[in-house]
Write an enzyme that holds these catalytic residues in place. Structure first.
Site, PDB file in Angstrom:
ATOM      1  N   LYS A 267       0.845  -1.204   0.000  1.00 46.16           N
ATOM      2  CA  LYS A 267       0.000   0.000   0.000  1.00 46.16           C
ATOM      3  C   LYS A 267       0.872   1.242   0.000  1.00 46.16           C
ATOM      4  CE  LYS A 267      -3.185   2.469   3.106  1.00 46.16           C
ATOM      5  NZ  LYS A 267      -3.849   2.428   4.424  1.00 46.16           N
ATOM      6  N   ASP A 272      -2.503  10.241   4.144  1.00 45.49           N
ATOM      7  CA  ASP A 272      -3.905   9.857   4.277  1.00 45.49           C
ATOM      8  C   ASP A 272      -4.624  10.795   5.238  1.00 45.49           C
ATOM      9  OD1 ASP A 272      -6.325   8.605   4.292  1.00 45.49           O
ATOM     10  OD2 ASP A 272      -5.717   7.010   5.660  1.00 45.49           O
ATOM     11  N   LYS A 279     -10.032  12.566   8.903  1.00 45.19           N
ATOM     12  CA  LYS A 279      -9.586  12.122  10.216  1.00 45.19           C
ATOM     13  C   LYS A 279      -9.530  13.305  11.180  1.00 45.19           C
ATOM     14  CE  LYS A 279      -6.473   8.570   8.303  1.00 45.19           C
ATOM     15  NZ  LYS A 279      -7.007   7.366   8.963  1.00 45.19           N
ATOM     16  N   ASP A 290       1.530   6.155   5.888  1.00 43.43           N
ATOM     17  CA  ASP A 290       0.551   5.207   5.366  1.00 43.43           C
ATOM     18  C   ASP A 290       1.044   4.506   4.101  1.00 43.43           C
ATOM     19  OD1 ASP A 290      -1.843   3.978   5.967  1.00 43.43           O
ATOM     20  OD2 ASP A 290      -3.067   5.336   4.777  1.00 43.43           O
ATOM     21  N   ASP A 349     -12.186   7.013   4.057  1.00 45.42           N
ATOM     22  CA  ASP A 349     -11.007   6.705   4.863  1.00 45.42           C
ATOM     23  C   ASP A 349     -10.682   5.217   4.840  1.00 45.42           C
ATOM     24  OD1 ASP A 349      -8.851   7.315   6.493  1.00 45.42           O
ATOM     25  OD2 ASP A 349     -10.007   7.111   8.349  1.00 45.42           O
ATOM     26  N   GLU A 351      -9.500   3.645   2.248  1.00 48.96           N
ATOM     27  CA  GLU A 351      -8.963   3.800   0.886  1.00 48.96           C
ATOM     28  C   GLU A 351      -7.869   2.800   0.535  1.00 48.96           C
ATOM     29  OE1 GLU A 351      -5.700   4.888   3.078  1.00 48.96           O
ATOM     30  OE2 GLU A 351      -7.762   5.465   3.465  1.00 48.96           O
ATOM     31  N   ARG A 353      -7.633  -0.396   0.995  1.00 47.69           N
ATOM     32  CA  ARG A 353      -8.169  -1.619   0.376  1.00 47.69           C
ATOM     33  C   ARG A 353      -8.608  -1.360  -1.061  1.00 47.69           C
ATOM     34  NH1 ARG A 353     -12.459  -1.903   5.092  1.00 47.69           N
ATOM     35  NH2 ARG A 353     -10.691  -0.828   6.016  1.00 47.69           N
TER      36      ARG A 353
END
Length: 499
Positions: A267, A272, A279, A290, A349, A351, A353
């Site tokens: 990933k 993020d 967030k 991230d 959020d 994202e 996956r």
């Protein structure tokens, strides 16, 4: 730090400090430690007798030789109880020792092969653990710090053995340990960088440089190529950012076969914010990390290329930012992934996956025989396992077992999580094939079940490193900041698969 091997007597070795060991529960020094004790007129024995040296794990005692030895300092490091010794304890003890000696302005140190001959630890394996512990333990990220460091750096570590027959093994171990530690530190560097210095383009440039240096095949798919391939999930996440997304491809060919033996997916969300489902501001700066999964995969490929196993490995890193804007993905939007599956967006959020769904689709299209993905995917996994373990989820027990074993060898704990069919219910959508989050409960599992839909029948394991990508303090071979997990686990897995 330069790491060397030398033949000789540790008591006669010229260095700022020499390092020997002692086990908990013993009453007298043995082996090289006994020889050093004799040269010091029994100083170590006296400290043992007074209870000042107990041999507890990571207990470090510094003794000034006062001219009785060529080395100015003698360091006795505790390895704990002999019957409980492990490779990771050696790795951690060396790291703790190196950090202490650096603070004491030691530049040149020598050590015996810590733990060699005990618990199945060979000279080669001991040397590997020493090299890893030293290089990982003194790592520091100072690229953006202009003030001078509080202390200097360790410049040289020498592993000393009186047995010439062991020198070749020690050299091989040091070389492998150096490669693994430097790859891990590379991943740490990437994760520690702020997001304005580690954009998707910067990640691609890093991969390109590594490919050129180590002889890997490199390619990067731009937005237009992603559109042609139908990577709607990745492009959906990317549409809120001004930074162009990159789909990074690295290829290692160690076998004459045209098959892809294993695909490593990481990933690569370089920042993020959560997107429209933004967030809280507190702690949001940590979201520069991230992309730790992507960094681990890129760094692992650099080590694999140097170790040259006879296996073919494909690395894929979908890289983008996840930001809110007038063009950003919205809750209730529907995306179409590369595989053709449609996805209802419940939370922007969730994202990671989404971008991995398209990476899994790409890996499957390329015919990868095995797939492992690495991601800081869910806070739920961190809640479940804390900062002690990586969570492992998969559809193939044999592959899961091999990854757990590879992690144990690296000193990176991995815990298998359940993947019962009933959890799939939470991901069902009324308006699309699947929704991108199954709700609050079992969040790490439902995220993995989402990915499983795109892995299909290919043997696959997902590693959720959300609790392991950062450390808030120094602990054994970890330092404060990025950990570089699971670079060494991935490399160990590839080496095991190649056998």
């Amino acid at each position: 730090m330069e790491i060397k091997v030398a033949t000789g007597d540790i008591t006669r070795f010229e260095a700022d400090a020499i390092v020997v060991n002692f086990f908990e529960g013993r009453e007298h020094p043995e082996g090289d430690t006994a020889a050093v004790d004799k040269a010091l007129d029994g100083a170590i024995s006296q400290l043992i007798g007074r209870g000042e040296i107990k041999g507890k794990l990571n207990e470090i005692t510094v003794i000034h030789s006062l001219g009785k030895l060529p080395a100015a300092k003698v360091v006795v490091v505790g390895l704990g109880k002999q019957e409980e010794l492990s490779l990771n304890k050696v790795r951690g003890a060396v790291a703790e020792t190196c950090r202490l000696l650096r603070k004491k302005s030691v530049r040149n140190m020598a050590t015996v092969a810590q733990g060699e001959g005990i618990a199945g630890i060979s000279a080669e394996v001991s040397a590997q653990a020493i090299a890893e512990g030293a290089l990982l333990g003194v790592y520091a990220f100072r690229r953006h710090v202009t003030r001078p460091a509080e202390h200097g750096e360790l410049e040289q570590l020498t592993v000393v053995s009186a047995d010439r027959d062991k020198i070749a093994g020690l050299e091989q171990g040091c070389q492998k340990g150096r490669i693994l530690a430097e790859a891990t530190n590379l991943a740490r560097d990437m994760v520690n960088e702020p997001a304005n210095y580690m954009t998707p383009g910067d990640m691609a440039e890093m991969a390109s440089r590594l490919a050129e240096t180590h002889g890997l095949e490199f390619n990067v798919l731009e937005r237009e190529q992603m559109q042609e391939l139908g990577m709607g999930a990745l492009l959906g996440v990317a549409q809120g950012s001004q930074q162009p997304p990159k789909f990074i491809i690295l290829n290692y060919k160690g076998s004459d076969s045209k098959e892809i033996d294993v695909a490593l997916l990481g990933k690569g969300i370089t920042f993020d914010s959560g997107g429209i489902s933004i967030k809280p501001s507190e702690g949001m700066g940590e979201m520069k990390g991230d992309m730790a999964g992507g960094a681990a995969v890129i760094a692992a490929m650099s080590a694999i290329a140097q170790l040259k196993p006879r296996i073919n490995v494909l690395a894929l890193v979908p890289a983008t930012e996840n930001l809110p804007s007038g063009s950003a993905l919205k809750p209730a939007d529907i995306l179409t992934s590369m595989s053709g599956k449609t996805i209802e967006i419940i939370s922007t959020d969730a994202e990671g996956r989404l971008i991995l769904a398209d990476a899994l689709g790409y890996a499957s299209k390329q015919g990868a025989r095995l797939i492992v993905d690495v991601a800081t995917l869910t806070g739920a996994c961190r809640v479940a396992l804390g900062d002690i373990c990586t969570g492992a989820f998969g559809n193939n027990q044999e592959l899961i077992d091999k990854i757990i074993s590879a992690g144990t060898e690296a000193g990176e704990r991995i815990w298998q999580m359940p993947m019962y069919e009933e959890y799939k219910e939470q991901n069902k959508s009324d308006v699309a094939d699947i929704k991108n989050t199954g709700g609050r409960y079992a969040g790490a599992i439902t995220a993995a079940q989402f990915l499983a839909e795109f892995a299909g029948d290919t043997p696959w394991v997902h590693l959720d490193i959300a609790g392991k990508e950062m450390s808030d303090k120094e602990r054994n071979h970890l330092v404060k900041g990025a950990t570089g997990v699971p670079v060494r686990t991935l490399v160990n897995l590839v080496l095991a698969l190649a056998k």
